[in-house]
Each structure stands twice: as structure tokens, then as C-alpha cells.
Design a protein around this motif. Structure first.
Motif, short mmCIF file in Angstrom:
data_model
loop_
_atom_site.label_atom_id
_atom_site.label_comp_id
_atom_site.label_asym_id
_atom_site.label_seq_id
_atom_site.Cartn_x
_atom_site.Cartn_y
_atom_site.Cartn_z
N UNK A 299 0.74 -1.34 0.06
CA UNK A 299 0.08 0.03 0.07
C UNK A 299 0.85 1.33 -0.05
N UNK A 300 2.12 1.20 0.21
CA UNK A 300 2.95 2.45 0.23
C UNK A 300 2.86 3.20 -1.39
N UNK A 301 3.03 4.27 -1.51
CA UNK A 301 3.52 5.12 -2.65
C UNK A 301 4.86 5.33 -2.76
N UNK A 302 5.18 5.08 -3.87
CA UNK A 302 6.73 5.23 -4.41
C UNK A 302 6.67 5.73 -6.02
N UNK A 303 7.94 6.38 -6.10
CA UNK A 303 8.07 7.16 -7.43
C UNK A 303 9.21 6.36 -7.83
N UNK A 304 9.32 5.83 -9.05
CA UNK A 304 10.71 5.34 -9.51
C UNK A 304 10.91 6.26 -10.56
N UNK A 305 12.45 6.55 -10.79
CA UNK A 305 12.80 7.76 -11.76
C UNK A 305 14.09 6.98 -12.47
N UNK B 42 8.58 10.13 -1.12
CA UNK B 42 8.74 11.54 -0.65
C UNK B 42 10.03 12.08 -1.00
N UNK B 43 10.69 12.48 0.18
CA UNK B 43 12.08 12.93 -0.25
C UNK B 43 12.97 11.94 0.05
N UNK B 44 12.55 10.65 0.69
CA UNK B 44 13.72 9.51 1.04
C UNK B 44 13.64 8.78 0.01
N UNK B 45 15.16 8.43 -0.44
CA UNK B 45 15.49 7.66 -1.33
C UNK B 45 15.59 6.14 -0.78
N UNK B 46 14.95 5.30 -1.44
CA UNK B 46 14.69 3.78 -0.99
C UNK B 46 15.81 3.08 -1.63
N UNK B 47 16.40 1.81 -1.13
CA UNK B 47 17.08 0.87 -1.62
C UNK B 47 16.03 0.06 -2.58
N UNK B 48 16.75 -0.49 -3.51
CA UNK B 48 15.96 -1.48 -4.18
C UNK B 48 15.62 -2.65 -3.44
N UNK B 49 16.36 -3.29 -2.49
CA UNK B 49 15.85 -4.10 -1.68
C UNK B 49 14.79 -3.99 -0.82
N UNK B 50 14.87 -2.68 -0.13
CA UNK B 50 13.74 -2.34 0.56
C UNK B 50 12.40 -2.18 -0.11
N UNK B 51 12.40 -1.74 -1.72
CA UNK B 51 11.25 -1.65 -2.41
C UNK B 51 10.64 -3.10 -2.56
N UNK B 52 11.62 -3.95 -2.86
CA UNK B 52 11.40 -5.45 -3.19
C UNK B 52 10.74 -6.16 -1.92
N UNK B 53 11.09 -5.85 -0.80
CA UNK B 53 10.57 -6.53 0.28
C UNK B 53 9.02 -5.80 0.59
N UNK B 54 8.81 -4.56 0.18
CA UNK B 54 7.43 -4.19 0.44
C UNK B 54 6.68 -4.55 -0.64
#
Length: 81
Positions: A45-51, A64-76
Motif C-alpha cells: 500500500x505504500x506510494x513510491x516514485x521510480x525515476x 517523498x524525499x526519502x531515497x529507498x534501496x532496491x532491496x527495501x522496495x522489493x521487500x515491500x
């Protein structure tokens, strides 16, 4: 069913290749405006932007302004079974 006598106007679609259609997205590494940005909702359910930068090939996931690691995104994005 009766049709309207006025023809419907076609929708004005933007294009990623037209400068006027861009919304201020830029690469965090090289500051290029030649980027593709996709906003999405992950499985949790979290909203993310991929650039993705077309100049330097940098790829960034942000919430938001937080940069996420690929691993973090994959786990979510994993389905909980």
C-alpha cells in the motif's frame, strides 16, 4: 440511442517526449530533466516514485524525499502468503 450532433473533442494527451508534458522531475545524480518517472502503489500500500535517467542511466526509488534501496522496495512489493 440518439447521438449528439456535436462531435466529441479528442482528449489532449501529454507526451513524455514533449517538454511541456514534463512535471519538473530530474535526475538526483546529473540534474538532467531527461528522465522517466513512474508513480506506483506497492503491494503493502505504500506510494513510491521510480525515476530512470536517460542521460546517466541512474535509477532511483523514492517515497517523498526519502531515497529507498532496491532491496527495501522489493521487500515491500512481496506478496504475503
Amino acid at each position: 440511442m440518439a447521438r449528439s450532433s456535436q462531435a466529441a473533442e479528442p482528449a489532449q494527451l501529454g507526451s513524455l517526449t514533449q517538454r511541456g508534458a514534463r512535471t519538473g522531475a530530474y535526475c538526483r545524480v546529473c540534474d538532467s530533466e531527461r528522465v522517466t518517472r513512474i508513480s506506483m502503489e506497492l503491494t503493502d500500500g505504500s506510494q513510491v516514485d521510480f525515476t530512470h535517467c536517460l542521460e546517466c542511466e541512474n535509477r532511483t526509488w523514492q517515497q517523498g524525499d526519502e531515497v529507498l534501496s532496491v532491496e527495501h522496495v522489493l521487500s515491500r512489493a512481496r506478496k504475503n502468503t
